[in-house]
Motif scaffolding. Structure first.
Motif, PDB file in Angstrom:
ATOM      1  N   LYS A  21       0.827  -1.209   0.000  1.00  0.00           N
ATOM      2  CA  LYS A  21       0.000   0.000   0.000  1.00  0.00           C
ATOM      3  C   LYS A  21       0.860   1.258   0.000  1.00  0.00           C
ATOM      4  CE  LYS A  21      -3.834   2.382   2.285  1.00  0.00           C
ATOM      5  NZ  LYS A  21      -3.628   3.503   1.446  1.00  0.00           N
ATOM      6  N   ASN A  22       1.871   1.310   0.856  1.00  0.00           N
ATOM      7  CA  ASN A  22       2.752   2.484   0.903  1.00  0.00           C
ATOM      8  C   ASN A  22       3.430   2.723  -0.445  1.00  0.00           C
ATOM      9  OD1 ASN A  22       2.237   3.095   3.576  1.00  0.00           O
ATOM     10  ND2 ASN A  22       3.975   1.931   4.345  1.00  0.00           N
ATOM     11  N   TYR A  23       3.940   1.645  -1.022  1.00  0.00           N
ATOM     12  CA  TYR A  23       4.632   1.784  -2.306  1.00  0.00           C
ATOM     13  C   TYR A  23       3.670   2.213  -3.406  1.00  0.00           C
ATOM     14  CZ  TYR A  23       7.287   0.885  -6.486  1.00  0.00           C
ATOM     15  OH  TYR A  23       7.892   1.033  -7.706  1.00  0.00           O
ATOM     16  N   ASP A  24       2.525   1.555  -3.487  1.00  0.00           N
ATOM     17  CA  ASP A  24       1.553   1.898  -4.530  1.00  0.00           C
ATOM     18  C   ASP A  24       1.027   3.325  -4.375  1.00  0.00           C
ATOM     19  OD1 ASP A  24       1.943  -0.576  -5.654  1.00  0.00           O
ATOM     20  OD2 ASP A  24       0.090  -1.453  -4.880  1.00  0.00           O
ATOM     21  N   ASP A  25       0.817   3.761  -3.105  1.00  0.00           N
ATOM     22  CA  ASP A  25       0.394   5.150  -2.859  1.00  0.00           C
ATOM     23  C   ASP A  25       1.459   6.133  -3.342  1.00  0.00           C
ATOM     24  OD1 ASP A  25      -1.988   4.306  -1.732  1.00  0.00           O
ATOM     25  OD2 ASP A  25      -1.350   4.662   0.343  1.00  0.00           O
ATOM     26  N   LEU A  26       2.709   5.841  -3.039  1.00  0.00           N
ATOM     27  CA  LEU A  26       3.804   6.709  -3.475  1.00  0.00           C
ATOM     28  C   LEU A  26       3.882   6.767  -4.997  1.00  0.00           C
ATOM     29  CD1 LEU A  26       6.345   8.425  -3.012  1.00  0.00           C
ATOM     30  CD2 LEU A  26       7.635   6.277  -2.918  1.00  0.00           C
ATOM     31  N   LEU A  27       3.784   5.608  -5.631  1.00  0.00           N
ATOM     32  CA  LEU A  27       3.838   5.549  -7.086  1.00  0.00           C
ATOM     33  C   LEU A  27       2.704   6.373  -7.700  1.00  0.00           C
ATOM     34  CD1 LEU A  27       5.543   4.232  -9.290  1.00  0.00           C
ATOM     35  CD2 LEU A  27       3.966   2.302  -9.235  1.00  0.00           C
ATOM     36  N   TYR A  28       1.498   6.249  -7.148  1.00  0.00           N
ATOM     37  CA  TYR A  28       0.349   7.022  -7.624  1.00  0.00           C
ATOM     38  C   TYR A  28       0.614   8.524  -7.498  1.00  0.00           C
ATOM     39  CZ  TYR A  28      -4.274   9.087  -7.857  1.00  0.00           C
ATOM     40  OH  TYR A  28      -5.337   9.881  -8.183  1.00  0.00           O
ATOM     41  N   LYS A  29       1.176   8.942  -6.373  1.00  0.00           N
ATOM     42  CA  LYS A  29       1.463  10.364  -6.150  1.00  0.00           C
ATOM     43  C   LYS A  29       2.523  10.872  -7.129  1.00  0.00           C
ATOM     44  CE  LYS A  29       0.026  10.195  -1.382  1.00  0.00           C
ATOM     45  NZ  LYS A  29       0.429  10.007  -0.003  1.00  0.00           N
ATOM     46  N   LEU A  30       3.544  10.072  -7.363  1.00  0.00           N
ATOM     47  CA  LEU A  30       4.589  10.482  -8.299  1.00  0.00           C
ATOM     48  C   LEU A  30       4.048  10.610  -9.725  1.00  0.00           C
ATOM     49  CD1 LEU A  30       7.580   8.359  -6.981  1.00  0.00           C
ATOM     50  CD2 LEU A  30       7.301  10.843  -6.806  1.00  0.00           C
ATOM     51  N   VAL A  31       3.223   9.663 -10.134  1.00  0.00           N
ATOM     52  CA  VAL A  31       2.606   9.736 -11.467  1.00  0.00           C
ATOM     53  C   VAL A  31       1.710  10.966 -11.561  1.00  0.00           C
ATOM     54  CG1 VAL A  31       0.962   8.601 -13.026  1.00  0.00           C
ATOM     55  CG2 VAL A  31       2.800   7.273 -11.967  1.00  0.00           C
ATOM     56  N   SER A  32       0.988  11.273 -10.492  1.00  0.00           N
ATOM     57  CA  SER A  32       0.136  12.466 -10.474  1.00  0.00           C
ATOM     58  C   SER A  32       0.960  13.739 -10.635  1.00  0.00           C
ATOM     59  CB  SER A  32      -0.671  12.528  -9.171  1.00  0.00           C
ATOM     60  OG  SER A  32      -1.558  11.452  -9.079  1.00  0.00           O
ATOM     61  N   ILE A  33       2.114  13.792  -9.986  1.00  0.00           N
ATOM     62  CA  ILE A  33       3.001  14.957 -10.116  1.00  0.00           C
ATOM     63  C   ILE A  33       3.492  15.084 -11.555  1.00  0.00           C
ATOM     64  CG2 ILE A  33       5.268  15.878  -9.460  1.00  0.00           C
ATOM     65  CD1 ILE A  33       4.693  14.719  -6.618  1.00  0.00           C
ATOM     66  N   ILE A  34       3.877  13.981 -12.158  1.00  0.00           N
ATOM     67  CA  ILE A  34       4.350  14.004 -13.544  1.00  0.00           C
ATOM     68  C   ILE A  34       3.240  14.487 -14.471  1.00  0.00           C
ATOM     69  CG2 ILE A  34       5.082  12.541 -15.486  1.00  0.00           C
ATOM     70  CD1 ILE A  34       6.590  10.838 -13.326  1.00  0.00           C
ATOM     71  N   GLU A  35       2.029  13.956 -14.288  1.00  0.00           N
ATOM     72  CA  GLU A  35       0.899  14.368 -15.129  1.00  0.00           C
ATOM     73  C   GLU A  35       0.590  15.852 -14.948  1.00  0.00           C
ATOM     74  OE1 GLU A  35      -2.125  11.600 -13.933  1.00  0.00           O
ATOM     75  OE2 GLU A  35      -1.403  10.057 -15.333  1.00  0.00           O
ATOM     76  N   TYR A  36       0.647  16.322 -13.721  1.00  0.00           N
ATOM     77  CA  TYR A  36       0.419  17.743 -13.440  1.00  0.00           C
ATOM     78  C   TYR A  36       1.435  18.609 -14.188  1.00  0.00           C
ATOM     79  CZ  TYR A  36       0.581  22.144 -10.875  1.00  0.00           C
ATOM     80  OH  TYR A  36       0.619  23.480 -10.545  1.00  0.00           O
ATOM     81  N   ASN A  37       2.695  18.244 -14.105  1.00  0.00           N
ATOM     82  CA  ASN A  37       3.733  19.022 -14.773  1.00  0.00           C
ATOM     83  C   ASN A  37       3.604  18.944 -16.298  1.00  0.00           C
ATOM     84  OD1 ASN A  37       5.158  20.252 -12.618  1.00  0.00           O
ATOM     85  ND2 ASN A  37       5.982  18.258 -12.095  1.00  0.00           N
ATOM     86  N   ASP A  38       3.217  17.777 -16.813  1.00  0.00           N
ATOM     87  CA  ASP A  38       2.992  17.654 -18.255  1.00  0.00           C
ATOM     88  C   ASP A  38       1.888  18.591 -18.710  1.00  0.00           C
ATOM     89  OD1 ASP A  38       4.973  15.790 -18.626  1.00  0.00           O
ATOM     90  OD2 ASP A  38       3.613  14.066 -18.742  1.00  0.00           O
ATOM     91  N   LYS A  39       0.810  18.680 -17.951  1.00  0.00           N
ATOM     92  CA  LYS A  39      -0.300  19.594 -18.290  1.00  0.00           C
ATOM     93  C   LYS A  39       0.169  21.041 -18.261  1.00  0.00           C
ATOM     94  CE  LYS A  39      -4.031  16.653 -16.660  1.00  0.00           C
ATOM     95  NZ  LYS A  39      -5.015  16.429 -15.597  1.00  0.00           N
ATOM     96  N   ARG A  40       0.970  21.395 -17.281  1.00  0.00           N
ATOM     97  CA  ARG A  40       1.477  22.774 -17.174  1.00  0.00           C
ATOM     98  C   ARG A  40       2.358  23.111 -18.376  1.00  0.00           C
ATOM     99  NH1 ARG A  40       4.584  24.040 -12.182  1.00  0.00           N
ATOM    100  NH2 ARG A  40       4.602  26.076 -13.152  1.00  0.00           N
ATOM    101  N   LEU A  41       3.192  22.177 -18.759  1.00  0.00           N
ATOM    102  CA  LEU A  41       4.127  22.429 -19.866  1.00  0.00           C
ATOM    103  C   LEU A  41       3.434  22.431 -21.214  1.00  0.00           C
ATOM    104  CD1 LEU A  41       7.184  20.286 -18.733  1.00  0.00           C
ATOM    105  CD2 LEU A  41       7.027  22.784 -18.796  1.00  0.00           C
ATOM    106  N   ASN A  42       2.430  21.570 -21.366  1.00  0.00           N
ATOM    107  CA  ASN A  42       1.770  21.425 -22.657  1.00  0.00           C
ATOM    108  C   ASN A  42       0.454  22.173 -22.756  1.00  0.00           C
ATOM    109  OD1 ASN A  42       3.847  19.712 -23.563  1.00  0.00           O
ATOM    110  ND2 ASN A  42       2.922  17.995 -22.495  1.00  0.00           N
ATOM    111  N   GLY A  43       0.154  22.946 -21.697  1.00  0.00           N
ATOM    112  CA  GLY A  43      -0.973  23.846 -21.628  1.00  0.00           C
ATOM    113  C   GLY A  43      -2.265  23.361 -22.018  1.00  0.00           C
TER     114      GLY A  43
END
Length: 111
Positions: free
Chosen positions: A89-111
């Motif tokens: 659970k801890n690992y999967d939660d962390l992985l989910y959060k990291l993917v969310s951060i990447i997706e957030y930054n991709d949206k910011r960069l690609n507008g």
């Protein structure tokens, strides 16, 4: 490591140069250098796209397919080790959060 975004985004049936650049999130110029080196090393091959003569289709060679399989097996092994060490659970939660951060930054960069 610089080759990974390119080689990991080539489909089994091949991927054209435009799609590969988009998926890899690199410029066509940077991708051009990487694909030349991957071709020289025997990991990928290229041919002119029969549907669009201006486009190139890149495919994995046997060496490239073997590399991909090995890389995926290594990642799976590491992920299993982390899940055991830190709890699934801890690992999967962390992985989910990291993917969310990447997706957030991709949206910011690609507008």
């Amino acid at each position: 490591m610089a080759y990974m975004p390119v080689i990991m985004n080539i489909d089994l049936n091949g991927t054209n140069n435009n799609d590969l650049a988009k998926r890899s999130k690199v410029s066509k110029q940077a991708m051009s250098k990487v694909v030349k080196e991957l071709q020289q090393s025997g990991y990928i091959s290229s041919k002119t796209d029969t549907n669009d003569k201006r486009s190139v289709i890149f495919t994995l060679t046997k060496k490239g397919k073997d590399f991909i399989m090995c890389a995926r097996a290594c990642v799976n092994e590491i992920m299993s080790e982390y899940r055991k060490e830190f709890g699934k659970k801890n690992y999967d939660d962390l992985l989910y959060k990291l993917v969310s951060i990447i997706e957030y930054n991709d949206k910011r960069l690609n507008g």
